[in-house]
Structures are given as C-alpha cells and as structure tokens.
Design a protein around this motif. Sequence first.
Motif, short mmCIF file in Angstrom:
data_model
loop_
_atom_site.label_atom_id
_atom_site.label_comp_id
_atom_site.label_asym_id
_atom_site.label_seq_id
_atom_site.Cartn_x
_atom_site.Cartn_y
_atom_site.Cartn_z
N SER A 91 0.81 -1.23 0.00
CA SER A 91 0.00 0.00 0.00
C SER A 91 0.83 1.27 0.00
O SER A 91 0.43 2.28 -0.57
N ILE A 100 4.94 -0.92 3.14
CA ILE A 100 3.90 -1.54 3.96
C ILE A 100 3.23 -2.62 3.13
O ILE A 100 2.71 -2.36 2.05
N ASN A 140 0.45 -5.99 2.99
CA ASN A 140 -0.77 -6.46 3.65
C ASN A 140 -1.22 -7.78 3.06
O ASN A 140 -1.09 -8.03 1.86
N TYR A 195 -0.82 -6.74 8.58
CA TYR A 195 0.13 -5.78 8.03
C TYR A 195 1.54 -6.07 8.50
O TYR A 195 1.76 -6.66 9.56
N LEU A 205 3.08 -10.86 11.82
CA LEU A 205 2.36 -9.71 11.32
C LEU A 205 1.44 -9.15 12.40
O LEU A 205 1.21 -9.77 13.44
N SER A 261 -2.34 -6.86 13.24
CA SER A 261 -3.62 -6.44 12.70
C SER A 261 -3.81 -4.94 12.81
O SER A 261 -4.82 -4.40 12.37
N PHE A 308 -3.64 -1.22 11.82
CA PHE A 308 -3.68 -0.63 10.49
C PHE A 308 -2.51 0.30 10.25
O PHE A 308 -2.30 1.24 11.00
N PHE A 309 -1.70 0.03 9.22
CA PHE A 309 -0.57 0.88 8.87
C PHE A 309 -1.06 1.90 7.84
O PHE A 309 -1.54 1.54 6.78
N TYR A 345 6.48 5.66 10.77
CA TYR A 345 5.23 5.13 10.24
C TYR A 345 4.09 5.53 11.16
O TYR A 345 4.27 5.73 12.35
N SER A 351 0.37 4.51 12.55
CA SER A 351 -0.61 3.46 12.75
C SER A 351 -1.62 3.98 13.76
O SER A 351 -2.27 4.98 13.53
#
Length: 198
Positions: free
Chosen positions: A98, A111, A113, A122, A141, A143, A145-146, A159, A161
């Motif tokens: 993404s 990033i 997914n 992610y 990984l 969950s 959201f990035f 980053y 999140s």
Amino acid sequence: FTQKTYPNDGRPIVRIEIANDNAIFVTMGTDLWRSTNQGTTWQNMTLGIEENVNDVALNSSDNVFIATSNGVYRSQNKGVTWTYSKLHYKDIDSIGVSKININADNVIHVIGNIPRSLAIAYGLWRSTDNGITWDSLYSDLTSSFFLDLASDAESNLYYVSTSMFKHLNPTQMAVPANIEPENYQKAATLSQTFKWSS
C-alpha cells in the motif's frame, strides 16, 4: 499557481513525485501517469500491469518504484519497462503493497498487507539492493492498520498506525536492539536491527 491539465482518468490523484529531470509521476485510480512537459500532456505508464497501483516513489537515480496490489515494480527508464519483485512472508508470496518510501540512503521500505479471514494483517518489508530482494522486518504480522511511511534527511523511518513511531537509522545505533512497539501493536517482534520509539 497555474492550473495544468489532468490525466484523462476522472479519478483523484493520490500521490505525486517529481524526477530530477522534472518529469512528473502521479498515481491516479489504478494506474501511474507521467508528464514530461510540466503537466501539459500525460501518458499512462502502467497499461501492461494488471495490478492496482497504490503508491509511487523515486530513488536518487530516478528509478521509479510502484507499490501494487501484488508486490513492487521497478523501472529504470522512467516507466517505459518494468521489473516485477515479489514480497514473501513464510509460505505466502502474494502480498499487496500500500505504501512505499525510499530514504536518503536509497533503502526502500514498504507496507505490505495480507488478507485474512477476520482482518487484514500488516507488516513492513525492506530492500537494500534497489528492490531486487526484500526482508520482512516482523517475525509476525500485526492487525494494527498501517497508514503511511516517511523518512527524514538522516534516513530515520516513521510510520503512522494507531500512533506515530520512529525507527532509528541502524548506522546511528550503538548496539542492536529487539524492542516491541507499544500502543496496541499486537506484540509484533522486530528484527534485531529494527528499533522503534514513540
């Protein structure tokens, strides 16, 4: 400001990058468009790519990288031809991307997914060889959201999140560290040279 023409797509521009020779690259809808005359005319550079284009970034040599719904593509001739590069995670080799960021040292972070039954998982991947190979920076990984990636002039990576996190450039670290992100990051374990601070 002077209003310029728009690619004939009808959807909003999501990302814009400008090369050293002033070529303009924009992501629009599912494609990447290029203008070599300051936005007067546009050419779709991804007609032969089936995946959706989500993001674009350029390195210091004006290699163009696009994040797609299945991996990363690299062009060394301003989008005329593309080389495909897969991301891997354990036994999974179909990973959507993404966001993409290239720092001042030409290290690439993306990033990635992976759709799962209950939620999308992610992670972060890194390439130090111009997108040829990729290393997963998480042993598992998350969950969470990035949303986005950015890097500063010292190649520190940020980053966003559930909050913002900063990764120290490994060349600035005295010793390797293994620190787990806080703020509900699902206890994702990081690689030894990847240190986050909030």
